[in-house]
Design an enzyme around this catalytic site. Sequence first.
Site, PDB file in Angstrom:
ATOM      1  CB  CYS A 148      93.375 -51.562 101.721  1.00 36.40           C
ATOM      2  SG  CYS A 148      93.610 -53.448  99.889  1.00 36.40           S
TER       3      CYS A 148
ATOM      4  CG  HIS B  47      84.928 -78.301  77.128  1.00 40.06           C
ATOM      5  ND1 HIS B  47      84.009 -77.796  78.151  1.00 40.06           N
ATOM      6  CD2 HIS B  47      85.412 -79.682  77.136  1.00 40.06           C
ATOM      7  CE1 HIS B  47      83.151 -78.586  78.335  1.00 40.06           C
ATOM      8  NE2 HIS B  47      83.894 -79.553  77.637  1.00 40.06           N
TER       9      HIS B  47
ATOM     10  CD  GLU C 256      84.469 -58.474 101.202  1.00 35.49           C
ATOM     11  OE1 GLU C 256      84.382 -59.249 100.005  1.00 35.49           O
ATOM     12  OE2 GLU C 256      83.870 -57.873 102.224  1.00 35.49           O
TER      13      GLU C 256
ATOM     14  CE1 TYR D 191      84.193 -54.724 101.075  1.00 34.01           C
ATOM     15  CE2 TYR D 191      82.471 -52.722 100.658  1.00 34.01           C
ATOM     16  CZ  TYR D 191      83.696 -53.559 100.665  1.00 34.01           C
ATOM     17  OH  TYR D 191      84.661 -52.121 100.890  1.00 34.01           O
TER      18      TYR D 191
ATOM     19  CG  ASP E 231      87.785 -45.521 101.238  1.00 31.08           C
ATOM     20  OD1 ASP E 231      87.993 -45.408  99.983  1.00 31.08           O
ATOM     21  OD2 ASP E 231      87.689 -46.721 101.921  1.00 31.08           O
TER      22      ASP E 231
ATOM     23  CE  LYS F 251      87.590 -58.168 101.903  1.00 35.01           C
ATOM     24  NZ  LYS F 251      87.191 -57.657 101.063  1.00 35.01           N
TER      25      LYS F 251
ATOM     26  CB  CYS G  70      91.093 -55.631  99.935  1.00 37.83           C
ATOM     27  SG  CYS G  70      91.154 -54.220  99.917  1.00 37.83           S
TER      28      CYS G  70
ATOM     29  CD  GLU H 146      83.455 -74.376  78.233  1.00 37.03           C
ATOM     30  OE1 GLU H 146      83.703 -74.734  77.653  1.00 37.03           O
ATOM     31  OE2 GLU H 146      83.642 -75.858  79.144  1.00 37.03           O
TER      32      GLU H 146
END
Length: 452
Positions: free
Chosen positions: A42, A436, A180, A176, A302, A50, A47, A441
């Site tokens: 990671c 808002h 990515e 993924y 993993d 990346k 992660c 929302e």
Amino acid sequence: MAYDFDLFVIGAGSGGVRAARFAAGFGARVAVAESRYLGGTCVNVGCVPKKLLVYGAHFAEDFELAQDFGWSAAQSNFDWPTLIANKNREIQRLNGIYRNLLVNSGVTLLEGHARLLGPQQVEINGQRYSAERILIATGGWPQIPDIPGKELAISSNEAFFLEQLPKRVLVVGGGYIAVEFASIFHGLGAATSLLYRGELFLRGFDGAVRRHLKEELGRKGLDLQFNSDIERIERQADGSLLATLQDGRQLTTDCVFYATGRRPMLDGLGLESTGVELDDKGFIRVNEHYESSEPSILAIGDVIGRVQLTPVALAEGMAVARRLFRPQEYRPVDYRHIPTAVFSLPNIATVGLSEEQAREAGHRLKIFESRFRPMKLTLGATQERTLMKLVVDADSDRVLGCHMVGPEAGEIIQGLAVALKAGATKQLFDETLGVHPTAAEEFVTMRAPIAD
């Protein structure tokens, strides 16, 4: 029998470090062995770097968007070596933090390749140690298919250290990581093609999410080639690569990047000296307490092939430390409602069940969807659209799944994960006032279900 350590952790990634730190904090004598880099995949080749590259890739769109808001910027130029050098500096800083976390927790840090000599014996750098329990947390490693020319391809490990940005890139895969990196290379200016052997990428994600991302990536000019796979790769005289596909087509490129899965990293670990059993996919088989078939050896992350996400490994590491050394605080890991994000451009984030999973589980559903152009894009010609989706049980009104494709999807879905964990109903969503004007929302203003 007197042991050198109460717990010997092999692997200083997210899960291993978490287990080691807290076990030491609970009073255990703990050692950690690491042969590569502190922080694991990671922090070093996953992660963190990346997402830094994803940030970098998004600036091309940001510069273009700035003109719609009255900014006249000089011509922008991108320099890959600068991005990589700055990324490397940040990773080195994080490596130091991990080192301090371990040492300051009272953990003995051993840097080298650890090998099991038996159920309670480990050898590292020629030194033998005994431990009452051993925790394997060595993570995963990218796999490149065994095709002619595979040595000419790269994986995510090498991509983070390329000296220059390739002008042309073939990204192979449909998970993924593939999506990515295709977004990264394309956003930074490389002519990028994404090849996937299936009909549509991101298998397992909600169908509306998959289809929406396909539309948006295509709109951005990313070349998507489904039902495509490489048969062989060859180096040409000019240094470029020639990829021959299984359908006979040939594509010339400067880089072939494979993201076709990861395997558990168990090389040279010495499992044959123990009674540890592997499952049919090569992962360590464990029970609900992460104990392997060898009672003194545990495994998390993993290498056990459950949910391969950093927060999951952290939770598993904490669970092991508590159960072994602070059992009164032990709580099993809840694998339900795990939020996750794909940092493609645009981002994906999801929590809970997809529509397909919910139907397969027998739920009668109401589906709420909204597609809109974010306010930030309305002053210009950019046509990117955001998707938001709620999967609701028609009988109980409970929200089973939240899904989003759009800017900052991960930041938005993280908050909704708390609501799903608490069992929120659609009525509660409807009764919640929105902030808002925001994109978020929209999740509390969707009133009419779409037609089944």
